[in-house]
Design a protein around this motif. Structure first.
Motif, short mmCIF file in Angstrom:
data_model
loop_
_atom_site.label_atom_id
_atom_site.label_comp_id
_atom_site.label_asym_id
_atom_site.label_seq_id
_atom_site.Cartn_x
_atom_site.Cartn_y
_atom_site.Cartn_z
N PRO A 19 0.82 -1.22 0.00
CA PRO A 19 0.00 0.00 0.00
C PRO A 19 0.85 1.27 0.00
N SER A 20 0.23 2.36 -0.40
CA SER A 20 0.88 3.67 -0.39
C SER A 20 0.43 4.45 0.83
N ASP A 22 -1.42 7.53 2.94
CA ASP A 22 -2.79 8.04 2.90
C ASP A 22 -2.75 9.52 2.51
N TRP A 56 1.60 7.96 6.70
CA TRP A 56 1.61 6.50 6.72
C TRP A 56 0.68 5.93 7.79
N ASN A 244 3.47 -3.24 4.53
CA ASN A 244 2.16 -3.88 4.35
C ASN A 244 1.16 -3.38 5.38
N ARG A 246 1.47 -0.37 6.93
CA ARG A 246 1.65 1.08 7.01
C ARG A 246 2.27 1.52 8.34
#
Length: 338
Positions: A19-20, A22, A56, A244, A246
């Motif tokens: 994931p990136s 937020d 994050w 994974n 964050r």
């Protein structure tokens, strides 16, 4: 936890699907930072750190409550080449010291409220001497990656990973050279304090390993397998798991950074959730950070390893978050922002 992956190909796929940050939380943190009772930019890098951390954690006004420190320990077959000032038995002895609370990392973890654990990785079975064979089989490197992955608690909100393993500056130098090129001498330093003859032996071992595995180490994960060690792979697995979940990560010294670099070279952006805690006295660490475009938070001449520099930097990040989330805005303080 169900085994998360069973091959390097599956691990690479997880890296690619990570994931990136937020973006909404980032925007909210930037907006809040602009309203705090200070001149714009007056807190320097602390402002950037707070916004990065908030992004994050998906929270524009976060706090750090559950930092985690994990020390991974492994032994290296390349020690047979006389690359360290200490014998491999010291790895086991230092693990016992960690477990009894007697090492520097124990004190630093305690000082900054971090939960600390030690993970020993087949200490009675050193990796193969990478000058004569791959350091690990695929099954062995995957087992180490999984050990790192599963050691990260999903309740943690900050991660530091460190290492213990006599001979592991040699392994890290070989991995770094495979990832970024250059001669063995460009990446090989004195580690635990070897003399000139020891440094020559280390440099020769790195050169021999690079030559032996030249056909496969263009793949960063193969470089980690063929030239690294179990603790290097475990650190990589933990850093990947943190992404994974964050969970922001503070990178430690040369060995940790070489391990992390394999992730970034395998899948670009894999280290976006990390910051460099410090630049160590191991000569090639600054060069490695430059390749990764990571500016260190501290420069104190440390060369201990075991996560110590990164653990010390927990205090810097906690300070950044305390200011960001605890300060009043101009409106809250009744101060004119004109």
């Amino acid at each position: 936890m169900t085994r998360p992956f069973s091959s390097l190909a599956e691990f690479r796929a997880l890296l690619s699907a990570a994931p990136s940050l937020d973006s909404e939380a980032k925007a909210g943190a930037e907006e809040r930072n602009g309203q705090l009772t200070k001149p714009p930019g007056a807190l320097g890098r602390l402002e950037d750190l707070a916004i990065w951390y908030a992004s994050w954690r998906a929270n524009p006004r976060p706090s750090i409550e559950n930092p985690q420190v994990i020390i991974f320990a492994g032994n290296h077959g390349v020690c047979a080449r006389g690359v360290s000032a200490f014998p491999p038995e010291v790895t086991v002895q230092m693990v016992a010291n960690f477990e009894h609370g007697g090492a520097a990392i124990n004190q630093l973890s305690k000082a900054f409220g971090a939960d600390m654990s030690v993970v020993s990785l087949s200490l009675d079975t050193p990796t193969a001497d990478f000058t004569t064979a791959p350091a690990m089989t695929e099954d062995e490197v995957v087992d180490a990656l999984v050990a790192g992955w599963t050691a990260v608690k999903d309740t943690s909100d900050l991660l530091v990973v460190g290492e213990m393993g006599i001979g592991n500056t040699t392994a890290a130098a070989a991995v770094a050279a495979a990832l970024f090129g250059g001669d063995a001498a460009d990446w090989t330093g004195r580690g635990t304090g070897v003399d000139d003859e020891g440094l020559n032996r280390k440099t020769s071992a790195v050169a021999d390993g690079l030559a032996l595995h030249a056909d496969v180490i263009a793949d960063p994960l193969e470089a980690l397998r063929c030239l690294g060690g179990r603790e290097l792979a475990a650190m990589a697995g933990a850093i990947a798991r943190a992404r994974n979940l964050r969970i922001p990560v503070i990178l430690d010294g040369f060995i940790c950074t070489a391990s992390a670099a394999a992730l970034e070279c395998a899948v670009a952006g894999s280290l976006d959730h990390t910051v460099a805690g410090h630049v160590s006295a191991e000569g090639a660490h600054a060069k490695l950070l430059a390749h990764l475009k990571k500016a260190p938070l501290l420069n104190l001449g440390l060369r201990l390893g075991e996560g110590s520099g990164a653990a010390l930097a927990i205090g810097v990040l906690k300070g950044a978050i305390a200011c960001h989330s605890g300060m009043f805005t101009f409106a809250e303080a009744g101060v004119s922002d004109a």
